[in-house]
Design a protein around this motif. Structure first.
Motif, mmCIF file in Angstrom:
data_model
loop_
_atom_site.group_PDB
_atom_site.id
_atom_site.type_symbol
_atom_site.label_atom_id
_atom_site.label_comp_id
_atom_site.label_asym_id
_atom_site.label_seq_id
_atom_site.Cartn_x
_atom_site.Cartn_y
_atom_site.Cartn_z
ATOM 1 N N SER A 116 0.843 -1.196 0.000
ATOM 2 C CA SER A 116 0.000 0.000 0.000
ATOM 3 C C SER A 116 0.876 1.243 0.000
ATOM 4 O O SER A 116 1.837 1.338 0.769
ATOM 5 C CB SER A 116 -0.922 0.005 1.230
ATOM 6 N N THR A 118 0.748 5.810 -0.785
ATOM 7 C CA THR A 118 -0.104 6.993 -0.883
ATOM 8 C C THR A 118 0.128 7.642 -2.246
ATOM 9 O O THR A 118 1.272 7.938 -2.604
ATOM 10 C CB THR A 118 0.226 7.994 0.237
ATOM 11 N N ASP A 119 -0.948 7.834 -2.999
ATOM 12 C CA ASP A 119 -0.830 8.488 -4.301
ATOM 13 C C ASP A 119 -0.327 9.913 -4.081
ATOM 14 O O ASP A 119 -0.973 10.706 -3.383
ATOM 15 C CB ASP A 119 -2.192 8.513 -4.996
ATOM 16 N N THR A 122 -3.007 12.666 -5.244
ATOM 17 C CA THR A 122 -4.322 12.787 -4.600
ATOM 18 C C THR A 122 -4.291 12.614 -3.093
ATOM 19 O O THR A 122 -5.216 13.043 -2.397
ATOM 20 C CB THR A 122 -5.287 11.745 -5.180
ATOM 21 N N ASN A 124 -4.585 9.765 -1.742
ATOM 22 C CA ASN A 124 -5.401 8.582 -1.447
ATOM 23 C C ASN A 124 -4.539 7.330 -1.385
ATOM 24 O O ASN A 124 -3.531 7.219 -2.099
ATOM 25 C CB ASN A 124 -6.471 8.395 -2.533
ATOM 26 N N PRO A 125 -4.931 6.356 -0.570
ATOM 27 C CA PRO A 125 -4.180 5.099 -0.527
ATOM 28 C C PRO A 125 -4.406 4.288 -1.801
ATOM 29 O O PRO A 125 -5.504 4.277 -2.364
ATOM 30 C CB PRO A 125 -4.755 4.385 0.707
#
Length: 212
Positions: A116, A118-119, A122, A124-125
């Motif tokens: 996982s 973080t973008d 954005t 977002n994950p």
């Protein structure tokens, strides 16, 4: 008892002196900065907050993870894996890597097949696949996801005295596809060992681990 105590002090002093000499001559301890783009590009090999040992002498070879001065931000660093040496022909198309016509594909899934991140655009994950690729000195982890919509195939002939760097995260990269070839002399610092991760000493999964 006093002789034993003095002996232990002598050994401790010698080890401390050796550590200082090594730090001054061949090693650097570096904390990966909390930079969204760099953090995404380093996954799954490293993450922001990781404290790593950098070997500052020698000539890194094909497949090794190196730290170089950031060509666009003085005082900062870029990190990438050497995927092309002088005279090499490199073709990259998202997950596909060919060097001098030889293809470097995934050999097996990572122990944890999902990673996982973080973008960086954005916040977002995002979940990516993790697999292992053989390059140079051994297997290293690679993250892949969907191909970015504007991504195009890159064909590069590596010029003398330069290297082509490739991010371990093939979908969220910050490498020679973005900033071009880098001077080989500037990319001579190998990241070899992680002392501990961003969560600190308590995270035993990221403590005292070799960085491939």
């Amino acid at each position: 008892m006093r002789k034993l105590f003095n002996g232990l002090l002598w050994i401790l002093g010698t080890l401390l002196l050796l550590g200082v000499v090594l730090r001054a001559l061949v090693l650097d301890v570096w904390k990966v900065p909390n930079d969204p783009m760099l953090g995404a590009a380093l996954a799954p090999s490293l993450a922001p907050g990781d404290v790593v040992v950098v070997l500052t002498r020698g000539t890194p070879g094909f497949g090794e993870l190196v730290r170089c001065p950031d060509p666009e931000a003085p005082g900062s660093h870029i990190v990438g894996r050497i995927a092309g040496l002088p005279g090499d022909t490199v073709d990259v198309d998202h997950t596909v890597l060919l060097v001098n016509g030889q293809r470097y594909d995934a050999e097996t899934a990572c122990a944890e097949p999902k990673v996982s991140i973080t973008d960086p655009a954005t916040g977002n994950p995002v979940q990516l696949s993790c697999n292992m690729v053989m390059m140079g000195p051994g297997l290293h982890a690679r993250a892949t996801g969907r191909k970015p919509p504007l991504e195009r195939r890159h064909h590069v002939e590596v010029r003398p005295d330069t290297v082509f760097l490739l991010s371990d995260n093939r979908s969220y990269h910050d490498d020679s596809r973005d900033f071009g070839l880098q001077p080989r002399s500037a990319c001579n610092q190998r990241i070899v060992f992680r002392l501990w991760g961003g969560a600190g000493w308590s995270d035993d999964r990221r403590r005292f681990t070799f960085v491939r």
